[in-house]
Design a protein around this motif. Structure first.
Motif, short mmCIF file in Angstrom:
data_model
loop_
_atom_site.label_atom_id
_atom_site.label_comp_id
_atom_site.label_asym_id
_atom_site.label_seq_id
_atom_site.Cartn_x
_atom_site.Cartn_y
_atom_site.Cartn_z
N THR A 82 0.83 -1.20 0.00
CA THR A 82 0.00 0.00 0.00
C THR A 82 0.86 1.25 0.00
OG1 THR A 82 -1.75 1.21 1.16
CG2 THR A 82 -0.19 -0.04 2.52
N ARG A 83 0.36 2.28 -0.64
CA ARG A 83 1.06 3.56 -0.60
C ARG A 83 0.49 4.46 0.49
NH1 ARG A 83 -1.38 4.85 -6.52
NH2 ARG A 83 -3.14 6.18 -5.94
N THR A 84 -0.35 3.90 1.37
CA THR A 84 -0.98 4.70 2.43
C THR A 84 -0.24 4.63 3.76
OG1 THR A 84 -2.45 2.93 3.19
CG2 THR A 84 -3.23 4.31 1.38
N PRO B 156 -3.85 3.49 -10.46
CA PRO B 156 -5.24 3.49 -10.01
C PRO B 156 -5.45 2.88 -8.62
CG PRO B 156 -4.90 1.77 -11.64
CD PRO B 156 -3.65 2.58 -11.61
N TRP B 157 -4.52 2.02 -8.15
CA TRP B 157 -4.74 1.33 -6.89
C TRP B 157 -3.78 1.80 -5.82
CZ3 TRP B 157 -4.43 -2.41 -11.16
CH2 TRP B 157 -5.69 -2.63 -11.71
N ARG B 158 -4.35 2.20 -4.69
CA ARG B 158 -3.51 2.63 -3.58
C ARG B 158 -3.04 1.44 -2.74
NH1 ARG B 158 -8.67 5.33 -0.42
NH2 ARG B 158 -9.24 3.49 0.84
N THR B 159 -3.79 0.33 -2.83
CA THR B 159 -3.48 -0.86 -2.03
C THR B 159 -3.82 -2.11 -2.83
OG1 THR B 159 -4.00 0.31 0.03
CG2 THR B 159 -4.01 -2.10 0.12
N ARG C 195 -6.98 -8.59 -4.26
CA ARG C 195 -7.97 -7.58 -3.86
C ARG C 195 -7.30 -6.22 -3.96
NH1 ARG C 195 -9.73 -4.77 0.92
NH2 ARG C 195 -12.03 -4.63 1.04
N MET C 196 -7.85 -5.33 -4.80
CA MET C 196 -7.26 -4.02 -4.99
C MET C 196 -8.22 -2.93 -4.52
SD MET C 196 -6.47 -6.13 -7.85
CE MET C 196 -6.91 -5.39 -9.41
N VAL C 197 -7.65 -1.91 -3.90
CA VAL C 197 -8.43 -0.77 -3.43
C VAL C 197 -8.00 0.46 -4.22
CG1 VAL C 197 -9.09 0.67 -1.46
CG2 VAL C 197 -8.53 -1.77 -1.12
N GLY D 154 -11.42 4.37 -2.97
CA GLY D 154 -11.92 3.36 -2.06
C GLY D 154 -12.67 2.21 -2.70
N GLU D 155 -12.90 2.27 -4.02
CA GLU D 155 -13.59 1.19 -4.70
C GLU D 155 -12.73 -0.08 -4.68
OE1 GLU D 155 -15.48 0.02 -9.09
OE2 GLU D 155 -14.66 2.03 -8.71
#
Length: 298
Positions: free
Chosen positions: A213-215, A237-240, A277-279, A283-284
């Motif tokens: 994750t980049r969070t 497109p995906w943060r996680t 599983r991608m977020v 948040g989608e």
């Protein structure tokens, strides 16, 4: 009956769980010893590590330990499997983005200017003589094994401890988990973007489960996952991304690739058939390749 112990190392949470409480203390000691050896070999945060010495001597072939040979070999394999999305030569780019010290120290600094693109020489430029245990990087380049060394350590510890003590073992180092042995019931794992965040529950009986994750390892104007194509923190497109695979190294290779290069990594993941599983940034959630549909909120 299982027993677990948790501590902090490598700027992340480490958790060891065994289904024989009598061996927990000894097993924890062995995991800590392994992590210490890996740190001395491959940390880019300590100037006396083997990796730091190799990075300082760019252009030369440097004698290294068999442990570092293994760790670099794994990183090059991950680079090949991911089509270069997980590239160990992003070290200079990670530093240019601001990640040049312990993450808490980096976060306490005033917000730096947005990072400028840094050169990523490419994993093919790494010279590794496995037989003679020699390692070299191009002058001005720097290796960063963070994407694979943590997962390798989880894999190695889980396998060795489960065999040595004859019990089921679950090793978690940050977002990298590996299960080995035969638990009476699968371990129940919370998959979340950050520690203590709400997440989903999945079961894990064997293999690796990783979340990139980049969070979490982030700071003002930056984070630690680099897109090797741009030399900048990933902005896909995906943060996680969370992935299951037979090993934590393989799972981490794909979860990191998804965050680092976005859609470009999906084709390889689909061919590999690993659940993911991608977020997205908004948040989608997207689930692929049979990610458990019956997960529940934790």
């Amino acid at each position: 009956m299982s027993a677990s112990r948790t501590w902090t190392a490598w700027s992340c949470t480490v958790r060891l769980t065994v289904d024989d409480p009598a061996v927990l203390g000894a097993a924890c000691g062995e995991l800590k010893a392994l992590m210490d050896r890996v740190d001395k070999a491959a940390s880019r945060f300590r100037p006396d590590s083997e990796l730091s010495i190799v990075n300082q001597r760019g252009g030369a072939m440097v004698p290294v330990s068999r442990l570092l040979v293994d760790l670099v070999d794994v990183s090059l394999m991950a680079a090949s499997i991911s089509g270069g999305a997980v590239d160990p030569t992003v070290g200079t780019a990670v530093i240019a983005a601001g990640y040049d010290d312990d993450i808490e120290t980096v976060r306490r600094r005033p917000a730096p200017p947005a990072a400028l693109p840094a050169t990523v020489p490419g994993w093919q430029q790494v010279q590794l003589n496995r037989k003679l245990a020699l390692l070299g990087v191009p002058e001005g380049a720097a290796l960063d094994l963070g994407a694979t060394a943590k997962a390798w350590t989880a894999d190695r510890a889980a396998l060795v401890l489960s065999k040595r003590y004859g019990c089921a073992v679950l090793v978690e180092i940050g977002g990298d988990l590996c299960a080995a042995g035969q638990p009476a019931k699968p371990w129940v794992i919370t998959v979340a973007e950050r520690a203590d965040d709400p997440g989903v529950l999945v079961t894990l009986a064997h293999g690796g489960l990783t979340t990139s994750t980049r969070t979490s390892r982030s700071w003002a104007n930056g984070h630690h996952i680099i897109d090797p194509r741009t030399g900048l923190p990933a902005a896909g497109p995906w943060r996680t991304a969370s992935v299951w695979a037979p090993t934590a190294v393989r799972a981490n290779t794909f979860s990191t690739a998804l965050v680092a290069t976005g859609e470009a990594a999906v084709g390889r993941l689909t061919l590999a058939g690993h659940p993911a599983r991608m977020v997205a940034a908004d948040g989608e959630v997207t689930e692929l390749a049979g990610w458990p549909a019956s997960t529940q909120a934790a």
